[in-house]
Design a protein around this motif. Structure first.
Motif, PDB file in Angstrom:
ATOM      1  N   GLY A  73      -5.496   3.753  31.504  1.00 41.57           N
ATOM      2  CA  GLY A  73      -5.469   3.398  30.085  1.00 41.57           C
ATOM      3  C   GLY A  73      -4.094   3.606  29.474  1.00 41.57           C
ATOM      4  O   GLY A  73      -3.645   2.806  28.650  1.00 41.57           O
ATOM      5  N   GLN A  74      -3.408   4.658  29.896  1.00 45.70           N
ATOM      6  CA  GLN A  74      -2.071   4.927  29.375  1.00 45.70           C
ATOM      7  C   GLN A  74      -1.082   3.854  29.829  1.00 45.70           C
ATOM      8  O   GLN A  74      -0.239   3.422  29.054  1.00 45.70           O
ATOM      9  N   VAL A  75      -1.200   3.430  31.082  1.00 42.02           N
ATOM     10  CA  VAL A  75      -0.319   2.374  31.586  1.00 42.02           C
ATOM     11  C   VAL A  75      -0.576   1.076  30.826  1.00 42.02           C
ATOM     12  O   VAL A  75       0.364   0.401  30.392  1.00 42.02           O
ATOM     13  N   LEU A  76      -1.838   0.741  30.640  1.00 40.45           N
ATOM     14  CA  LEU A  76      -2.178  -0.481  29.908  1.00 40.45           C
ATOM     15  C   LEU A  76      -1.661  -0.426  28.474  1.00 40.45           C
ATOM     16  O   LEU A  76      -1.213  -1.434  27.927  1.00 40.45           O
ATOM     17  N   LYS A  77      -1.701   0.748  27.888  1.00 40.53           N
ATOM     18  CA  LYS A  77      -1.195   0.910  26.522  1.00 40.53           C
ATOM     19  C   LYS A  77       0.312   0.679  26.465  1.00 40.53           C
ATOM     20  O   LYS A  77       0.823   0.056  25.537  1.00 40.53           O
ATOM     21  N   VAL A  78       1.040   1.164  27.473  1.00 35.85           N
ATOM     22  CA  VAL A  78       2.489   0.963  27.524  1.00 35.85           C
ATOM     23  C   VAL A  78       2.806  -0.534  27.569  1.00 35.85           C
ATOM     24  O   VAL A  78       3.683  -1.013  26.852  1.00 35.85           O
ATOM     25  N   PHE A  79       2.081  -1.280  28.397  1.00 38.58           N
ATOM     26  CA  PHE A  79       2.344  -2.712  28.526  1.00 38.58           C
ATOM     27  C   PHE A  79       1.819  -3.508  27.343  1.00 38.58           C
ATOM     28  O   PHE A  79       2.330  -4.596  27.062  1.00 38.58           O
ATOM     29  N   GLY A  80       0.827  -2.977  26.641  1.00 39.12           N
ATOM     30  CA  GLY A  80       0.275  -3.709  25.502  1.00 39.12           C
ATOM     31  C   GLY A  80      -0.149  -5.093  25.947  1.00 39.12           C
ATOM     32  O   GLY A  80      -0.809  -5.255  26.956  1.00 39.12           O
ATOM     33  N   GLY A  81       0.247  -6.098  25.259  1.00 41.34           N
ATOM     34  CA  GLY A  81      -0.084  -7.469  25.632  1.00 41.34           C
ATOM     35  C   GLY A  81       1.033  -8.174  26.386  1.00 41.34           C
ATOM     36  O   GLY A  81       0.993  -9.382  26.555  1.00 41.34           O
ATOM     37  N   ALA A  82       2.027  -7.411  26.851  1.00 40.31           N
ATOM     38  CA  ALA A  82       3.181  -8.019  27.509  1.00 40.31           C
ATOM     39  C   ALA A  82       2.848  -8.643  28.861  1.00 40.31           C
ATOM     40  O   ALA A  82       3.553  -9.532  29.312  1.00 40.31           O
ATOM     41  N   LYS A  83       1.795  -8.162  29.505  1.00 47.05           N
ATOM     42  CA  LYS A  83       1.393  -8.705  30.813  1.00 47.05           C
ATOM     43  C   LYS A  83      -0.074  -9.102  30.747  1.00 47.05           C
ATOM     44  O   LYS A  83      -0.891  -8.354  30.222  1.00 47.05           O
ATOM     45  N   ASP A  84      -0.379 -10.260  31.314  1.00 46.45           N
ATOM     46  CA  ASP A  84      -1.779 -10.648  31.422  1.00 46.45           C
ATOM     47  C   ASP A  84      -2.371  -9.976  32.666  1.00 46.45           C
ATOM     48  O   ASP A  84      -1.710  -9.178  33.330  1.00 46.45           O
ATOM     49  N   GLY A  85      -3.606 -10.287  32.985  1.00 54.11           N
ATOM     50  CA  GLY A  85      -4.274  -9.657  34.118  1.00 54.11           C
ATOM     51  C   GLY A  85      -3.540  -9.820  35.430  1.00 54.11           C
ATOM     52  O   GLY A  85      -3.385  -8.877  36.210  1.00 54.11           O
ATOM     53  N   TRP A  86      -3.047 -11.038  35.701  1.00 53.11           N
ATOM     54  CA  TRP A  86      -2.306 -11.281  36.933  1.00 53.11           C
ATOM     55  C   TRP A  86      -0.975 -10.552  36.923  1.00 53.11           C
ATOM     56  O   TRP A  86      -0.518 -10.048  37.952  1.00 53.11           O
ATOM     57  N   GLY A  87      -0.322 -10.497  35.778  1.00 56.10           N
ATOM     58  CA  GLY A  87       0.944  -9.773  35.674  1.00 56.10           C
ATOM     59  C   GLY A  87       0.763  -8.292  35.947  1.00 56.10           C
ATOM     60  O   GLY A  87       1.574  -7.669  36.643  1.00 56.10           O
ATOM     61  N   ALA A 144      -1.744  -6.972  37.718  1.00 55.10           N
ATOM     62  CA  ALA A 144      -2.100  -6.841  39.129  1.00 55.10           C
ATOM     63  C   ALA A 144      -0.845  -6.885  39.997  1.00 55.10           C
ATOM     64  O   ALA A 144      -0.682  -6.081  40.919  1.00 55.10           O
ATOM     65  N   GLY A 145       0.058  -7.806  39.689  1.00 52.47           N
ATOM     66  CA  GLY A 145       1.305  -7.912  40.436  1.00 52.47           C
ATOM     67  C   GLY A 145       2.165  -6.675  40.302  1.00 52.47           C
ATOM     68  O   GLY A 145       2.774  -6.214  41.272  1.00 52.47           O
ATOM     69  N   TRP A 146       2.224  -6.123  39.098  1.00 48.05           N
ATOM     70  CA  TRP A 146       3.039  -4.927  38.871  1.00 48.05           C
ATOM     71  C   TRP A 146       2.490  -3.752  39.679  1.00 48.05           C
ATOM     72  O   TRP A 146       3.255  -3.017  40.309  1.00 48.05           O
ATOM     73  N   PHE A 147       1.192  -3.556  39.660  1.00 47.91           N
ATOM     74  CA  PHE A 147       0.605  -2.448  40.416  1.00 47.91           C
ATOM     75  C   PHE A 147       0.777  -2.620  41.921  1.00 47.91           C
ATOM     76  O   PHE A 147       0.848  -1.648  42.660  1.00 47.91           O
ATOM     77  N   LEU A 148       0.853  -3.857  42.394  1.00 48.79           N
ATOM     78  CA  LEU A 148       0.957  -4.148  43.825  1.00 48.79           C
ATOM     79  C   LEU A 148       2.390  -4.102  44.353  1.00 48.79           C
ATOM     80  O   LEU A 148       2.615  -3.781  45.522  1.00 48.79           O
ATOM     81  N   ALA A 149       3.356  -4.386  43.494  1.00 46.56           N
ATOM     82  CA  ALA A 149       4.752  -4.498  43.928  1.00 46.56           C
ATOM     83  C   ALA A 149       5.412  -3.125  44.100  1.00 46.56           C
ATOM     84  O   ALA A 149       5.118  -2.186  43.355  1.00 46.56           O
ATOM     85  N   VAL A 150       6.321  -3.048  45.065  1.00 46.26           N
ATOM     86  CA  VAL A 150       7.102  -1.818  45.200  1.00 46.26           C
ATOM     87  C   VAL A 150       7.982  -1.676  43.959  1.00 46.26           C
ATOM     88  O   VAL A 150       8.385  -2.663  43.350  1.00 46.26           O
ATOM     89  N   ASN A 151       8.251  -0.438  43.592  1.00 48.77           N
ATOM     90  CA  ASN A 151       8.932  -0.156  42.341  1.00 48.77           C
ATOM     91  C   ASN A 151      10.075   0.815  42.605  1.00 48.77           C
ATOM     92  O   ASN A 151       9.850   1.901  43.158  1.00 48.77           O
ATOM     93  N   SER A 152      11.277   0.451  42.201  1.00 50.13           N
ATOM     94  CA  SER A 152      12.437   1.307  42.457  1.00 50.13           C
ATOM     95  C   SER A 152      12.344   2.644  41.723  1.00 50.13           C
ATOM     96  O   SER A 152      12.807   3.662  42.237  1.00 50.13           O
ATOM     97  N   VAL A 153      11.745   2.656  40.549  1.00 45.20           N
ATOM     98  CA  VAL A 153      11.582   3.904  39.797  1.00 45.20           C
ATOM     99  C   VAL A 153      10.674   4.869  40.560  1.00 45.20           C
ATOM    100  O   VAL A 153      10.808   6.082  40.449  1.00 45.20           O
ATOM    101  N   LEU A 154       9.793   4.311  41.369  1.00 46.65           N
ATOM    102  CA  LEU A 154       8.864   5.127  42.159  1.00 46.65           C
ATOM    103  C   LEU A 154       9.373   5.325  43.589  1.00 46.65           C
ATOM    104  O   LEU A 154       8.590   5.631  44.493  1.00 46.65           O
TER     105      LEU A 154
END
Length: 80
Positions: free
Chosen positions: A21-35, A37-47
């Protein structure tokens, strides 16, 4: 019928993990469902090259920080 990714659910009760819920709140409406899903699946340099979905249960604060970092980068790009 709604579908939810397994990594976002607490296996003890199959309820959404609180950090999701906190992650979704950060993104607000900036990403749709597919966006999202892609973000959670992709490797992330910050991580450190890990995927957000792999760390949501064990290091949720890092996943939330990675989401905030992405939104901050978008804001900087838009400010130009």
């Amino acid at each position: 019928m709604d579908y939810f990714p397994g990594y976002g659910l607490d296996p003890a009760g199959y309820r959404p993990r609180a950090p999701m819920g906190q992650v979704l709140k950060v993104f607000g409406g900036a990403k749709d469902g597919w966006g999202l899903a892609g973000w959670f699946l992709a490797v992330n340099s910050v991580l450190g090259g890990r995927r957000p979905q792999d760390l949501l249960a064990t290091k949720p604060e890092r996943v939330i920080a990675a989401a905030q970092d992405e939104m901050d980068a978008v804001a900087r790009a838009l400010a130009g």
